[in-house]
Design a protein around this motif. Structure first.
Motif, short mmCIF file in Angstrom:
data_model
loop_
_atom_site.label_atom_id
_atom_site.label_comp_id
_atom_site.label_asym_id
_atom_site.label_seq_id
_atom_site.Cartn_x
_atom_site.Cartn_y
_atom_site.Cartn_z
N THR A 9 0.83 -1.21 0.00
CA THR A 9 0.00 0.00 0.00
C THR A 9 0.86 1.26 0.00
OG1 THR A 9 -1.76 -1.14 1.20
CG2 THR A 9 -1.79 1.27 1.22
N GLY A 10 0.64 2.09 -1.00
CA GLY A 10 1.33 3.37 -1.09
C GLY A 10 2.74 3.30 -1.62
N SER A 12 5.78 3.21 -4.12
CA SER A 12 6.06 3.65 -5.49
C SER A 12 6.90 2.59 -6.16
CB SER A 12 6.81 4.98 -5.47
OG SER A 12 7.24 5.33 -6.77
N ALA A 31 -0.22 -3.58 -8.21
CA ALA A 31 -1.32 -2.61 -8.17
C ALA A 31 -2.45 -3.11 -7.28
CB ALA A 31 -1.83 -2.33 -9.58
N ALA A 35 0.07 -0.81 -4.47
CA ALA A 35 1.20 -0.01 -4.94
C ALA A 35 0.76 0.99 -6.00
CB ALA A 35 2.28 -0.92 -5.50
N ARG A 36 1.57 2.04 -6.14
CA ARG A 36 1.42 3.00 -7.23
C ARG A 36 2.46 2.62 -8.28
NH1 ARG A 36 -1.45 7.40 -6.39
NH2 ARG A 36 -0.07 8.78 -7.57
N ASP A 56 -5.11 2.29 -13.19
CA ASP A 56 -4.29 2.88 -12.13
C ASP A 56 -2.80 2.67 -12.36
OD1 ASP A 56 -4.71 0.17 -11.85
OD2 ASP A 56 -4.70 0.18 -9.66
N VAL A 57 -2.43 1.94 -13.42
CA VAL A 57 -1.02 1.72 -13.74
C VAL A 57 -0.60 2.73 -14.81
CG1 VAL A 57 0.64 0.10 -14.74
CG2 VAL A 57 -1.13 -0.74 -13.17
N ALA A 77 8.40 7.65 -12.11
CA ALA A 77 7.91 7.14 -10.83
C ALA A 77 8.12 8.17 -9.72
CB ALA A 77 8.61 5.83 -10.49
N ARG A 80 5.72 11.14 -10.20
CA ARG A 80 4.33 10.77 -9.92
C ARG A 80 4.09 10.57 -8.44
NH1 ARG A 80 1.15 5.08 -10.83
NH2 ARG A 80 -0.93 5.91 -11.17
N ASN A 81 5.06 9.93 -7.76
CA ASN A 81 4.83 9.47 -6.40
C ASN A 81 5.72 10.12 -5.35
OD1 ASN A 81 2.99 7.56 -7.52
ND2 ASN A 81 4.71 6.21 -7.99
#
Length: 252
Positions: A9-10, A12, A31, A35-36, A56-57, A77, A80-81
């Motif tokens: 969760t969360g 990157s 995902a 995960a992001r 979401d990917v 990455a 984005r994160n």
């Protein structure tokens, strides 16, 4: 409440070679685990299918043999994160040829993608992970831990993956960066399915199915689960390992 062993969760995450096979299964699973995910591949069409199935990917088209492209994958990455927690160096090519059949050009191509591409992915991931630590998972192979026939270029390239994993794990542990690898047996990816139409391919696949003590070839999702575990905090005291996911092949 029961503890979830693998939780991303969360996180990157960057996955190379994500348009198909093990890479796609890994990006999809990560995902689902929260995960992001940034998914990268040279195959724009395959990435488009991935993006259509998993909105979401975030997908990035690029070539892991080109330093500029790999930097762009990593920076995407981070932009984005805000950081990069996990990098999966999965991109690779799999020719089936012995040393007499392998041309110098084919050797160079395999080493460029499977060797140099993995080096670049690790290099630029570590560059941005130094501040906060992170986890890198490289894709080795049973061919990167033991000899096999008709793997004259692919096998040595996967020995690069195994060696790079061990050296980087020691070199960067003090910065909280874990580096591990998985060593899949023969996995039913799109590339492996195509072998049935190549000279010697059907015989090779039959031989490999018999060589795995579990009596079958593996599935991409089975390797993806091992990658997700090594990438996660559940593997917080594991670094420098090359984990076989091979149906018992190397235990024979």
């Amino acid at each position: 409440m029961a503890e979830t062993l693998v939780d991303l969760t969360g996180k990157s995450c960057l996955v190379t070679g994500a348009a198909s096979g093990i890479g796609r299964a890994t990006a999809t699973l990560m995902a689902r685990l929260g995960a992001r995910v940034v998914a990268a591949d040279v195959d724009a069409v395959g990435l488009a299918h991935l993006a259509a199935d998993h909105h979401d990917v975030l997908c990035v088209v690029g070539d892991v043999t080109e330093p500029h492209d790999v930097r762009r994958m990593v920076s995407t990455a981070v932009e984005r994160n805000g950081r990069l927690d996990v990098a999966v160096a999965n991109a690779g090519v799999l020719p089936l040829s012995d040393v007499l059949e392998t041309s110098p050009e084919e050797w160079d191509r395999v080493m460029a993608v499977d060797g140099k591409g993995m080096f670049l992915t690790c290099k630029y991931a570590i560059e941005v992970m130094q501040a906060n630590g992170g986890s890198i998972v490289c894709l080795s192979s049973i061919s990167g831990l033991a000899g096999q026939a008709r793997q004259a270029a692919y096998g040595p390239a996967k020995f690069v993956a195994s060696g790079l994993t061990m050296h980087l794990a020691v070199e960067w542990a003090h910065r909280g960066i874990r580096v591990n690898a998985v060593a899949p047996g023969t996995i039913v990816t799109e590339r492996v399915r195509a072998l049935k139409d190549e000279p010697g391919g059907p015989e090779y696949l039959d031989q490999m199915a018999r060589a795995h003590p579990l009596g079958r070839l593996g599935e991409p999702a089975e390797v993806a689960r091992a990658i997700a575990f090594l990438a996660s905090d559940a593997a917080s005291f594991i670094t420098g390992t090359v984990l076989p996911v091979d149906g018992g092949y190397l235990a024979r």
